[in-house]
Design a protein around this motif. Structure first.
Motif, PDB file in Angstrom:
ATOM      1  N   ILE A 197       0.801  -1.393  -0.075  1.00 37.01           N
ATOM      2  CA  ILE A 197       0.097   0.014   0.037  1.00 37.01           C
ATOM      3  C   ILE A 197       0.901   1.374  -0.152  1.00 37.01           C
ATOM      4  CG2 ILE A 197      -1.516   1.482   1.345  1.00 37.01           C
ATOM      5  CD1 ILE A 197      -2.732  -1.457   2.171  1.00 37.01           C
ATOM      6  N   ILE A 198       1.971   1.311   0.841  1.00 42.03           N
ATOM      7  CA  ILE A 198       2.756   2.452   0.898  1.00 42.03           C
ATOM      8  C   ILE A 198       3.443   2.784  -0.424  1.00 42.03           C
ATOM      9  CG2 ILE A 198       5.029   3.129   1.845  1.00 42.03           C
ATOM     10  CD1 ILE A 198       4.118   1.414   4.614  1.00 42.03           C
ATOM     11  N   GLN A 199       3.890   1.508  -1.199  1.00 42.89           N
ATOM     12  CA  GLN A 199       4.444   1.669  -2.376  1.00 42.89           C
ATOM     13  C   GLN A 199       3.550   2.096  -3.475  1.00 42.89           C
ATOM     14  OE1 GLN A 199       7.685   1.480  -3.317  1.00 42.89           O
ATOM     15  NE2 GLN A 199       7.840   1.067  -0.912  1.00 42.89           N
ATOM     16  N   TYR A 200       2.342   1.724  -3.449  1.00 38.74           N
ATOM     17  CA  TYR A 200       1.213   2.103  -4.174  1.00 38.74           C
ATOM     18  C   TYR A 200       0.842   3.735  -4.211  1.00 38.74           C
ATOM     19  CZ  TYR A 200      -3.758   2.995  -6.117  1.00 38.74           C
ATOM     20  OH  TYR A 200      -4.870   3.046  -6.648  1.00 38.74           O
ATOM     21  N   LEU A 201       1.050   4.116  -2.728  1.00 38.35           N
ATOM     22  CA  LEU A 201       0.794   5.515  -2.595  1.00 38.35           C
ATOM     23  C   LEU A 201       1.751   6.312  -3.189  1.00 38.35           C
ATOM     24  CD1 LEU A 201      -1.081   5.572   0.695  1.00 38.35           C
ATOM     25  CD2 LEU A 201      -2.012   6.113  -1.235  1.00 38.35           C
ATOM     26  N   LEU A 202       3.178   5.729  -2.772  1.00 36.58           N
ATOM     27  CA  LEU A 202       4.494   6.609  -3.265  1.00 36.58           C
ATOM     28  C   LEU A 202       4.325   6.622  -4.805  1.00 36.58           C
ATOM     29  CD1 LEU A 202       7.108   4.881  -1.198  1.00 36.58           C
ATOM     30  CD2 LEU A 202       6.395   7.219  -1.125  1.00 36.58           C
TER      31      LEU A 202
END
Length: 153
Positions: free
Chosen positions: A130-135
């Motif tokens: 999820i963090i990678q997606y938002l980044l």
């Protein structure tokens, strides 16, 4: 060359297009590229700029205010949306830099959409994904962390 009657007729079309909704200079050029002789279109756009009907700086400010009201885009997405409208990157950067604190507050306050994204993706992805997606969407790491903390509360 063109006549005054032709110029006025075509200027009326362009003006109607611009008055219906604020447009960037590039949007006007793209719309009338094939419909109006290049020299005449250039003269019409120049006149409308002088009279304040077409103003890319004003367009940036209005667009960013709309994006901020929606409160669901990262700064990176805001930049891309403005560039897609033909706004020169240097004008976008000048505006963002001159309103740096306001833009930072906007991205921080856009946590609810991030929170919604996190909630939707929670069942499909682990926290790191999820963090990678938002980044990739352009959100800053610190803002993502705040949204995840809000979710954990």
């Amino acid at each position: 060359m063109y006549t005054i009657e032709e110029y006025d007729k075509e200027k009326s079309k362009v003006l109607k297009y611009v008055l219906y909704k604020k447009r960037s200079k590039k949007e006007v050029q793209n719309k009338f590229y094939n419909a109006i002789e290049n020299e005449m279109l250039h003269d019409i756009i120049e006149e409308l700029e002088e009279n304040g009907y077409i103003d890319d700086n004003n367009y940036i400010e209005r667009a960013i205010n709309e994006f901020m009201a929606l409160n669901n885009l990262s700064l990176k997405e805001v930049r891309y949306k403005l560039m897609s409208k033909g706004i020169p990157n240097d004008l976008i950067e000048d505006y963002i830099n001159s309103h740096d604190e306001e833009m930072e507050n906007y991205e921080t306050k856009s946590a609810p959409p991030k929170k919604t994204i996190i909630m939707k993706k929670q069942n499909q992805m682990d926290e790191e994904a999820i963090i990678q997606y938002l980044l990739k969407k352009g959100y800053k790491t610190s803002n993502i962390g705040q949204a995840i903390e809000l979710l954990d509360d």
